[in-house]
Every structure is written in C-alpha cells, then in structure tokens.
Design an enzyme around this catalytic site. Structure first.
Site, short mmCIF file in Angstrom:
data_model
loop_
_atom_site.label_atom_id
_atom_site.label_comp_id
_atom_site.label_asym_id
_atom_site.label_seq_id
_atom_site.Cartn_x
_atom_site.Cartn_y
_atom_site.Cartn_z
N LYS A 1 -2.28 -1.98 -5.74
CA LYS A 1 -3.37 -1.00 -5.78
C LYS A 1 -2.91 0.29 -5.12
O LYS A 1 -2.80 0.39 -3.90
CB LYS A 1 -4.63 -1.49 -5.05
CG LYS A 1 -5.82 -0.61 -5.40
CD LYS A 1 -6.89 -0.50 -4.36
CE LYS A 1 -6.67 0.56 -3.33
NZ LYS A 1 -6.72 1.95 -3.80
N GLU B 1 1.95 -1.20 7.76
CA GLU B 1 2.54 0.08 8.19
C GLU B 1 1.36 1.02 8.40
O GLU B 1 0.76 1.47 7.42
CB GLU B 1 3.46 0.65 7.09
CG GLU B 1 4.59 -0.24 6.68
CD GLU B 1 5.70 -0.29 7.70
OE1 GLU B 1 5.67 0.47 8.69
OE2 GLU B 1 6.61 -1.11 7.52
N GLU C 1 -4.46 11.16 15.35
CA GLU C 1 -3.59 11.66 14.29
C GLU C 1 -4.34 12.67 13.42
O GLU C 1 -5.51 12.47 13.11
CB GLU C 1 -3.22 10.43 13.45
CG GLU C 1 -2.34 10.69 12.27
CD GLU C 1 -2.09 9.41 11.44
OE1 GLU C 1 -2.99 8.55 11.37
OE2 GLU C 1 -1.00 9.29 10.88
P1 TAP Z 1 -6.41 4.24 4.16
O1 TAP Z 1 -7.73 4.85 4.08
O2 TAP Z 1 -6.19 3.15 5.15
O3 TAP Z 1 -6.03 3.73 2.69
C1 TAP Z 1 -4.83 3.11 2.37
C2 TAP Z 1 -5.03 2.23 1.16
O4 TAP Z 1 -5.90 1.16 1.50
C3 TAP Z 1 -5.71 2.96 0.00
O5 TAP Z 1 -5.14 2.50 -1.20
C4 TAP Z 1 -7.15 2.53 0.15
O6 TAP Z 1 -7.93 2.64 -1.01
C5 TAP Z 1 -6.97 1.09 0.57
N1 TAP Z 1 -8.14 0.47 1.21
C6 TAP Z 1 -9.17 1.05 1.84
N2 TAP Z 1 -10.04 0.12 2.29
C7 TAP Z 1 -9.55 -1.09 1.92
C8 TAP Z 1 -9.99 -2.44 2.09
N3 TAP Z 1 -11.11 -2.75 2.73
N4 TAP Z 1 -9.23 -3.43 1.58
C9 TAP Z 1 -8.08 -3.16 0.94
N5 TAP Z 1 -7.62 -1.90 0.74
C10 TAP Z 1 -8.34 -0.87 1.23
O7 TAP Z 1 -5.28 5.30 4.49
P2 TAP Z 1 -5.02 6.67 3.73
O8 TAP Z 1 -6.10 7.61 4.14
O9 TAP Z 1 -4.77 6.45 2.31
O10 TAP Z 1 -3.62 7.11 4.36
C11 TAP Z 1 -3.54 7.74 5.57
C12 TAP Z 1 -3.11 6.78 6.68
O11 TAP Z 1 -1.97 6.05 6.27
C13 TAP Z 1 -2.69 7.52 7.92
O12 TAP Z 1 -3.23 6.90 9.04
C14 TAP Z 1 -1.17 7.38 7.92
O13 TAP Z 1 -0.57 7.46 9.17
C15 TAP Z 1 -0.98 6.08 7.29
N6 TAP Z 1 0.36 5.99 6.71
C16 TAP Z 1 1.26 5.19 7.34
C17 TAP Z 1 2.53 5.08 6.84
C18 TAP Z 1 3.47 4.19 7.54
S1 TAP Z 1 4.83 3.82 6.79
N7 TAP Z 1 3.21 3.67 8.69
C19 TAP Z 1 2.90 5.78 5.70
C20 TAP Z 1 1.96 6.59 5.08
C21 TAP Z 1 0.68 6.67 5.59
P3 TAP Z 1 -8.60 4.04 -1.44
O14 TAP Z 1 -7.72 4.53 -2.50
O15 TAP Z 1 -9.96 3.74 -1.94
O16 TAP Z 1 -8.65 4.92 -0.24
#
Ligand code: TAP
Length: 517
Positions: free
Chosen positions: A212, A288, A419
C-alpha cells in the site's frame, strides 16, 4: 481533464506480448506519459470493487492529474489471496533463486529505460525537483533493485556441530526461508524509493507482496507494477493497492494470511500497526519511523563544507526527508558566521516548477502537510524562537513553503522537540568546548534515526559518533545513504533495517534441521 482509455501496449521487453490496461495519458516535460491508475492484483489493473477512486493533485499547480482507484477491505482480501496463491503454489515458489534475481535485474533495466518517465511522474505527483528525482528518487530505486537482485543466490544457512552422542552421529543445519505474504506500507516523501527499499529486499528473499503506497503519491508504484509485468514477474507476486491507510492499510495489517509488515511512516501510526500485529496473528514487523536528527557543528570544522552540508541536511527534497537534521547545534564561536552564510545561501535558492531544471526548491507534497508546516513555524515564533528567514506559505499557486531558518531555539520549545518534515532549519548554539553538554542535548529526544557531526578532529568526531543514539551517524558529510549500508532507527524511530545485508534478514526466517545418523 486527463485522457482515460483502455490501451494495448506492446511489451517493451519481448515485443511479442501485449498487456492491456486502463491508463491515463499525459504529455508533460516534453514526453508522453502512460500512467496506470487502478489497483494492481494478479498482474492486472482492476478498479476497486466499490468503484471508489480519489483524485491525485499536482502540488505545483493544484491541478488534478488523474483519479486513482482506492482499495477497500474486500480488495485487500483478493490481493492477499493472490499473493498467497503465488507463494504457496505459483511459479515464484518453485523458481530457482538465481532466476528470481534475473527477473529483478530485468525490472531494474526497464526502470532505467523508463527513468525519465518515472522521474517526470514522481515530480508531478510529489513535487520533487526533476534533477533530484532522476538521481535519487528513481536512480537510487534502480540501484536498490540491482543490489538486492544480487543477493537472491547468496541466501544460505550454516552447519552446526552437535555433541556426538554415540553410537549415533548428529548434524544440524539451518536454512533461511522466506516468510510468506508480506504487507508493505510506505510514505509519500520518496514514493518509489521507499517502495523499492522494502519491496526489492522482500522479493529477493522469496516472499510475495501486497503493497500500500501513500494515498497522495501512488503513481510511480503503479508504474513499477506495470513494468514488473513487462519484466516477466509471475501473477500474484507483486500486488499494489493505493488507498487510505486507515482502511486499506489497516486491512492489510489485520489480515491473518499476511505474516509480516514492513512499514515506513510516522511513529504514532507505527505504534498502532505494532499493536494490531500483536493482537491478531503475531505478525513480524519492521518499523522505520519519524526522526529529529541532531547535527553538531564544532568550530574546528571546514566551515564551507559544514554550511553546504548543513543546508542539504535540512533543505534536501524540501525537507521531506526522514533523516533531515531536525536540530542543528553550532559551537558558539562560529554560530553567527554559520547563520549569516546559511541565510545568504537560502536567499539564493530558486523556488518554482520542479520540472524546471534550474529550480532547487519545489512545492511540498500536499496541502495538509503545507498547512502543518505553516502552523509549526507559527508555534516556533510564539514560543520565542528567532525567525531569521521564511516561515510562510509563498503567495503563488501550488503548495510552496518558504525555506525557513530559526535560531536561538531553546530545548524546551516545540520546534526543538517535534519533527517538521519540511524546509525548516532549527538552530541552537552550544558553549565552546562543551562536548559532553551538546551530546546530552542531542540525545535528549525520543527519536534516534540519524545524527551528524562536523569537526576536523577525527578523535573527537569518532567519540561523538560513538555517543550519539542514532541508527545512522554522518561524520563530515550528511544524507550520504547507500544501498549497501543498513538504514534504520534507534529508540522511537523504530527497529529493523532497510538496505544492506540486514534488510534481507528482515524478510527471512531461520529453520534449524537436526539429523541423527
Ligand atoms: P504516516 O501518516 O504514518 O503514513 C505512512 C503510511 O501508513 C501511509 O501509506 C498511510 O496511509 C499508512 N497508514 C496510515 N494509517 C494506517 C493504519 N492505521 N494502518 C496501516 N497503514 C496506515 O506517515 P506519512 O505522513 O506518510 O510520512 C511521514 C512520516 O514518515 C514522518 O514521520 C517521517 O519521518 C516518516 N518517514 C520515516 C522514514 C524512515 S526510513 N524512518 C522514511 C520516510 C518517512 P495514507 O496514505 O492514508 O496516509
């Protein structure tokens, strides 16, 4: 309004196969783009059973690029069934690992042939500057597939000597086996690269995948799926389900036939996923998560290099970078000079259409994120941090945020702890020679994803690197990730590694076989 039709594409690989799928055709960046926009299950693009779809917004001009099908629980059930069938009974499970590698190399070659198209789609969908998308978003994705393709025939166990209980002899050996159907859930900041980091390791190990991608930036994941058919991947091995995290993501996490979750995203969602994995079938999970990575700059550094890297540590990919330096600590005697130079450089940054080759700073990924960043900066100001540069949305169409610099940030402030995930530099000074003090401040965070240190004193650099609580530490450089180097956090930045040999082990389980003879 995008043109949508059923089309027949000649397989670009063999030339004798046809692959029919609905797609959107766009002409951007002086090239024709073919963009699949439906769910990818069992090597076919299909609409969601419910017929639901969501618009994909281009962050540069707020136009609708196309509509993408949005998977619901019933679609997840079908995709998991396809992945399970492919794992249990399909060609994939019977394939020689070296042939698995060949398929992955072939996919990497196809991605390379489509590099410009992929980079253009990524740029339109995520706002990534095209030149960076070519090199990093797509370039590193290709390298990742090649790197893990090379691992497929190097996965093996050990033989272990046992006590020889006479008259019998004993032998134990271990095998590294794939786990089964893996659910991969990825964020929007480097859409294709985050997918590739996880999926290439997972497939190299012999698993099958239900992915996903982030709902707001799923187009390159679908393009990858298209290319995987041309490469010759058997049906059911790769399934891609764009959709809402709380619906589609959660259904993957809850599914009893999914045995492992690889997740990259925020810490709160990671915690929720881990809880769900525990309550259902005790899925394995690697996480991650978020970061607030400290960068320490000592006055005995090469200041030109520290300024250059300091800027990149924050503004690379408009700050939408998980290892972005969330706090920069600068030694008192160079603090003013560092800030003067940084602000001078920030003022020179060219902001605009990411497809323009001279632009260095594109729009933020989506509107909700931009709004959050503006509020983040307002909170910094209201708590008394000094705003040197930026802090606002730019008055033009698109989700553009001014590159922002704060100084004199105190440890208790919100922007010192949380962050931003955007182009916001948060700087503080530390007393001359106070190494222990600055290490303590750098480690005073719940996160532990990355950290950095700049100094010409190599002993000091290595002592500081030893003390920093982070999964990645950069010395006199920043953002230097490589496909061969394990990547992942400490503390609440999660556990489990992407990249490097470690990543393969995240998708394997060890079986011990003991024989008496
Ligand atoms: P999230 O809101 O956590 O979303 C990440 C993924 O999880 C999206 O595909 C999201 O779907 C999905 N998701 C949301 N709720 C879920 C649930 N209940 N069950 C399963 N999946 C669910 O993060 P984001 O806003 O996309 O990304 C930003 C964050 O990612 C930041 O905190 C950043 O630091 C972190 N990040 C970390 C890394 C590493 S390698 N540590 C790399 C990149 C980013 P939707 O598409 O609906 O939102």
């Amino acid at each position: 309004e995008a043109f949508i039709s059923a089309a027949i594409l000649k397989s670009r690989d063999s030339g004798d196969k046809t692959f029919i799928f609905n797609h959107v055709k766009l002409n951007k960046n002086k090239m024709d783009l073919i963009i699949p926009h439906e769910l990818f299950i069992n090597n076919q693009f299909v609409p969601a059973k419910s017929g639901k779809s969501e618009p994909v917004i281009c962050p540069t001009d707020e136009s609708i690029l196309c509509k993408v099908s949005s998977a619901q629980k019933e679609d997840v059930d079908i995709a998991v069934q396809a992945a399970k069938e492919a794992f249990d009974n399909g060609d994939w499970s019977r394939m020689n690992p070296r042939d698995r590698g060949t398929l992955m190399f072939r996919l990497a070659d196809l991605m390379d042939q489509h590099r410009d198209e992929l980079a253009t789609i990524e740029s339109l969908d995520s706002g990534a500057v095209y030149t960076l998308a070519i090199k990093t978003h797509i370039g590193m994705s290709i390298e990742t597939w090649r790197y893990f393709a090379g691992w497929t025939d190097k996965i093996h166990g050990e033989t272990i000597p046992l006590n020889q209980a006479r008259p019998n002899r004993n032998l134990s050996y271990t095998k590294k086996e794939p786990i089964g159907v893996c659910g991969l859930i990825t964020p929007w900041n480097y859409p294709l690269m985050m997918v590739s980091w996880k999926m290439a390791a997972c497939l190299a190990a012999g698993n099958t995948v239900v992915l996903k991608p982030a709902a707001v930036s799923s187009l390159t994941a679908l393009k990858l799926a298209e290319l995987s058919v041309h490469a010759g991947f058997p049906p059911g091995v790769i399934n891609v389900l764009p959709g809402d995290g709380r619906v589609c993501g959660q259904a993957i996490v809850d599914h009893p036939d999914v045995l492992k979750i690889g997740f990259t995203g925020s810490t709160p969602v990671g915690q929720q996923i881990m809880q769900s994995c525990a309550t259902d079938n005790l899925k394995r999970v690697s996480l991650e998560l978020g970061g607030k990575s400290p960068l320490i700059i000592f006055s005995d550094c090469d200041l030109d290099k520290a300024v250059r890297n300091g800027l990149q540590s924050v503004f690379f990919n408009k700050g939408e970078n998980c290892i972005s330096a969330g706090r920069i600590f600068v030694e008192e005697d160079i603090y003013d000079e560092f800030l003067r130079r940084v602000v001078g450089e920030v003022k020179k940054m060219k902001i605009g259409d990411p497809l323009d080759r001279s632009v260095t700073h594109g729009p933020q990924n989506h509107k909700a994120h931009l709004d959050k960043l503006v509020k983040y900066c307002q909170q910094g100001v209201s708590e008394g941090a000094k705003l040197l540069q930026g802090g606002n949305r730019i008055d033009r169409k698109g989700y553009f945020m001014e590159p922002t610099v704060f100084c004199d940030v105190e440890d208790h402030m919100y922007i010192a702890k949380e962050e931003s995930f955007g182009p916001v530099m948060v700087t503080s000074k530390f007393g001359t020679g106070d190494i222990e003090g600055v290490i303590k401040r750098a480690n005073a965070t719940q996160y532990g994803l990355a950290a950095g240190v700049f100094t010409r004193d190599i002993s000091k650099a290595l002592r500081v690197a030893d003390s920093l609580q982070a999964g990645t530490v950069f010395v006199n450089t920043y953002n230097k990730t490589d496909v061969a180097v394990p990547f992942g956090g400490f503390k609440m930045s999660g556990f489990g590694k992407d990249l490097g040999r470690d990543a393969i082990n995240e998708y394997l389980q060890t079986k011990a076989v003991t024989i008496e003879y």
